[in-house]
Write a protein that holds these residues in place. Structure first.
Motif, mmCIF file in Angstrom:
data_model
loop_
_atom_site.group_PDB
_atom_site.id
_atom_site.type_symbol
_atom_site.label_atom_id
_atom_site.label_comp_id
_atom_site.label_asym_id
_atom_site.label_seq_id
_atom_site.Cartn_x
_atom_site.Cartn_y
_atom_site.Cartn_z
ATOM 1 N N PRO A 23 4.787 -44.571 17.135
ATOM 2 C CA PRO A 23 5.781 -43.562 16.480
ATOM 3 C C PRO A 23 5.979 -42.290 17.474
ATOM 4 C CG PRO A 23 3.819 -43.892 15.423
ATOM 5 C CD PRO A 23 3.781 -44.474 16.582
ATOM 6 N N ARG A 24 7.447 -41.832 17.215
ATOM 7 C CA ARG A 24 7.852 -40.648 18.023
ATOM 8 C C ARG A 24 6.584 -39.391 18.057
ATOM 9 N NH1 ARG A 24 13.271 -38.766 15.913
ATOM 10 N NH2 ARG A 24 12.226 -39.390 14.113
ATOM 11 N N GLU A 25 6.968 -38.356 18.666
ATOM 12 C CA GLU A 25 5.863 -37.339 18.768
ATOM 13 C C GLU A 25 6.121 -36.635 17.798
ATOM 14 O OE1 GLU A 25 2.982 -35.427 20.760
ATOM 15 O OE2 GLU A 25 3.812 -36.977 21.698
ATOM 16 N N GLY A 26 4.801 -36.224 16.886
ATOM 17 C CA GLY A 26 4.795 -35.379 15.743
ATOM 18 C C GLY A 26 5.012 -36.177 14.379
ATOM 19 N N HIS A 27 4.976 -37.441 14.610
ATOM 20 C CA HIS A 27 5.373 -38.371 13.264
ATOM 21 C C HIS A 27 4.040 -38.023 12.188
ATOM 22 C CE1 HIS A 27 5.990 -41.740 10.821
ATOM 23 N NE2 HIS A 27 4.748 -41.929 10.794
ATOM 24 N N ARG A 28 3.007 -37.798 12.803
ATOM 25 C CA ARG A 28 1.856 -37.584 11.808
ATOM 26 C C ARG A 28 2.292 -36.250 11.117
ATOM 27 N NH1 ARG A 28 -3.659 -39.263 11.010
ATOM 28 N NH2 ARG A 28 -4.828 -37.599 10.077
ATOM 29 N N ASP A 29 2.650 -35.080 11.828
ATOM 30 C CA ASP A 29 2.914 -34.007 11.214
ATOM 31 C C ASP A 29 3.854 -33.710 10.221
ATOM 32 O OD1 ASP A 29 0.734 -32.933 12.867
ATOM 33 O OD2 ASP A 29 2.046 -32.304 14.372
ATOM 34 N N ARG A 30 5.001 -34.641 10.619
ATOM 35 C CA ARG A 30 6.240 -34.741 9.823
ATOM 36 C C ARG A 30 6.066 -35.462 8.622
ATOM 37 N NH1 ARG A 30 8.613 -36.040 14.494
ATOM 38 N NH2 ARG A 30 8.922 -38.015 14.124
ATOM 39 N N PHE A 31 5.006 -36.276 8.629
ATOM 40 C CA PHE A 31 4.853 -37.172 7.355
ATOM 41 C C PHE A 31 3.767 -36.256 6.478
ATOM 42 C CE2 PHE A 31 1.555 -39.885 5.332
ATOM 43 C CZ PHE A 31 2.690 -40.857 4.614
ATOM 44 N N LEU A 32 2.839 -35.442 7.207
ATOM 45 C CA LEU A 32 1.983 -34.810 6.196
ATOM 46 C C LEU A 32 2.953 -33.542 5.585
ATOM 47 C CD1 LEU A 32 -1.152 -34.841 8.214
ATOM 48 C CD2 LEU A 32 -0.801 -35.908 6.084
ATOM 49 N N SER A 33 3.682 -32.963 6.110
ATOM 50 C CA SER A 33 4.565 -31.879 5.907
ATOM 51 C C SER A 33 5.450 -32.600 4.686
ATOM 52 C CB SER A 33 5.159 -31.333 6.634
ATOM 53 O OG SER A 33 6.435 -32.002 7.121
ATOM 54 N N ARG A 34 6.025 -33.482 4.757
ATOM 55 C CA ARG A 34 6.724 -34.035 3.631
ATOM 56 C C ARG A 34 5.917 -34.473 2.545
ATOM 57 N NH1 ARG A 34 10.914 -38.354 6.891
ATOM 58 N NH2 ARG A 34 12.209 -36.645 7.752
ATOM 59 N N LEU A 35 4.643 -35.241 2.658
ATOM 60 C CA LEU A 35 3.602 -35.400 1.659
ATOM 61 C C LEU A 35 3.482 -34.175 0.877
ATOM 62 C CD1 LEU A 35 2.364 -37.697 0.580
ATOM 63 C CD2 LEU A 35 0.269 -37.251 1.794
ATOM 64 N N GLN A 36 3.052 -33.178 1.660
ATOM 65 C CA GLN A 36 2.740 -31.801 0.996
ATOM 66 C C GLN A 36 3.958 -31.327 -0.003
ATOM 67 O OE1 GLN A 36 -0.203 -30.393 1.257
ATOM 68 N NE2 GLN A 36 0.501 -28.668 -0.162
ATOM 69 N N GLU A 37 5.227 -31.268 0.752
ATOM 70 C CA GLU A 37 6.340 -30.917 -0.025
ATOM 71 C C GLU A 37 6.407 -31.509 -1.489
ATOM 72 O OE1 GLU A 37 9.616 -31.093 2.527
ATOM 73 O OE2 GLU A 37 9.014 -29.589 3.772
ATOM 74 N N GLU A 38 6.341 -32.925 -1.185
ATOM 75 C CA GLU A 38 6.461 -33.960 -2.577
ATOM 76 C C GLU A 38 5.377 -33.540 -3.446
ATOM 77 O OE1 GLU A 38 8.249 -36.233 -3.816
ATOM 78 O OE2 GLU A 38 9.651 -35.943 -2.188
ATOM 79 N N ALA A 39 4.199 -33.189 -3.040
ATOM 80 C CA ALA A 39 3.119 -32.813 -3.866
ATOM 81 C C ALA A 39 3.283 -31.245 -4.522
ATOM 82 C CB ALA A 39 1.704 -32.772 -3.204
ATOM 83 N N THR A 40 3.884 -30.444 -3.915
ATOM 84 C CA THR A 40 4.135 -29.158 -4.425
ATOM 85 C C THR A 40 5.633 -28.971 -4.892
ATOM 86 O OG1 THR A 40 5.233 -28.345 -2.212
ATOM 87 C CG2 THR A 40 2.740 -27.906 -2.839
ATOM 88 N N GLY A 41 6.426 -30.090 -4.917
ATOM 89 C CA GLY A 41 7.736 -30.006 -5.815
ATOM 90 C C GLY A 41 8.704 -29.355 -4.977
ATOM 91 N N ARG A 42 8.760 -28.834 -3.594
ATOM 92 C CA ARG A 42 9.657 -28.304 -2.740
ATOM 93 C C ARG A 42 10.211 -29.109 -1.928
ATOM 94 N NH1 ARG A 42 6.213 -23.809 -0.194
ATOM 95 N NH2 ARG A 42 4.898 -25.588 0.207
ATOM 96 N N THR A 43 10.702 -30.218 -2.457
ATOM 97 C CA THR A 43 11.642 -31.218 -1.475
ATOM 98 C C THR A 43 12.779 -30.695 -1.188
ATOM 99 O OG1 THR A 43 12.192 -32.730 -3.339
ATOM 100 C CG2 THR A 43 10.167 -33.030 -2.430
ATOM 101 N N LYS A 44 13.204 -31.029 0.177
ATOM 102 C CA LYS A 44 14.562 -30.661 0.286
ATOM 103 C C LYS A 44 15.530 -31.724 -0.282
ATOM 104 C CE LYS A 44 13.459 -28.433 4.605
ATOM 105 N NZ LYS A 44 13.558 -28.448 5.948
ATOM 106 N N ARG A 45 16.603 -31.307 -1.105
ATOM 107 C CA ARG A 45 17.325 -32.428 -1.447
ATOM 108 C C ARG A 45 18.373 -32.721 -0.580
ATOM 109 N NH1 ARG A 45 20.754 -31.730 -6.990
ATOM 110 N NH2 ARG A 45 21.705 -33.877 -6.981
ATOM 111 N N ARG A 46 18.813 -33.924 -0.097
ATOM 112 C CA ARG A 46 19.766 -34.284 0.875
ATOM 113 C C ARG A 46 20.892 -34.973 0.197
ATOM 114 N NH1 ARG A 46 16.432 -36.978 5.304
ATOM 115 N NH2 ARG A 46 15.326 -35.172 6.144
ATOM 116 N N ASP A 47 21.889 -34.062 -0.458
ATOM 117 C CA ASP A 47 23.174 -34.506 -1.008
ATOM 118 C C ASP A 47 23.962 -35.236 0.079
ATOM 119 O OD1 ASP A 47 23.257 -31.856 -3.682
ATOM 120 O OD2 ASP A 47 22.044 -33.838 -3.524
#
Length: 186
Positions: A23-47
């Protein structure tokens, strides 16, 4: 257990055909931050911007279409009667002018003694006006036009006669009142 063996056999047979890229550089960090956002309900909505614009345009079109149907003005009863019979329309305007003139005169003659008589007359005139509007609707709906036109004229004549009779009674009340004051001595 047999399924586990089948899965292991499948992986062994496909061992050399898997993607070997990392995977690209920083994949693990991006994955963990998205997982954290999902858990806290602060997801960015992509319309999808074209979908939003399309929904706004559809809403505006729906509002415009509904306003055309809701606010479409139908011709008034008077204009429909004028289409059917221009003479009836002209006669109606003439009689309506006479009736409104006499109503104003009658209201100016109002005194405490004549107020109940005048109020009753105005109520009777409202009933006659309601009847007249029914006759207009009947005429528009295609009833016997000669009979209905005759009834419309009779309605106005009845109004005028009623107003004249009430005006005469009001004059009589005023004269009676004046005679009583003249004969009264102090």
């Amino acid at each position: 257990m047999k399924e586990d063996e089948n899965i292991e056999a499948l992986f062994e047979s496909l061992a050399g055909s898997f993607d070997g890229e990392s995977p690209r550089e920083g994949h693990r960090d991006r994955f963990l931050s998205r997982l954290q956002e999902e858990a806290t309900g602060r997801t960015k909505r992509r319309d999808n911007p074209w979908w939003r614009n399309l929904s706004i345009a559809a809403t505006i079109a729906l509002l415009l279409a509904s306003s055309v149907f809701l606010f479409r003005s139908e011709p008034s009863l008077e204009s429909q009667v004028a289409e059917i019979s221009p003479q009836a329309s002209e006669t109606t305007r003439h009689f309506a002018g006479l009736v409104s003139l006499q109503i104003r005169e009658l209201e100016q003659m109002s005194t405490p003694e004549t107020k109940p008589l005048i109020d009753d007359t105005l109520t009777q005139l409202e009933l006659l006006d309601t009847d007249y509007k029914k006759l207009e609707r009947d005429l528009i709906q295609g009833g016997d036009s000669k009979l209905i036109l005759s009834a419309m004229i009779t309605n106005f004549q009845t109004r005028i006669d009623l107003l004249r009779e009430v005006m005469e009674r009001v004059e009589e009340v005023k004269q009676f009142k004046n005679e009583n004051y003249e004969n009264t001595t102090i």
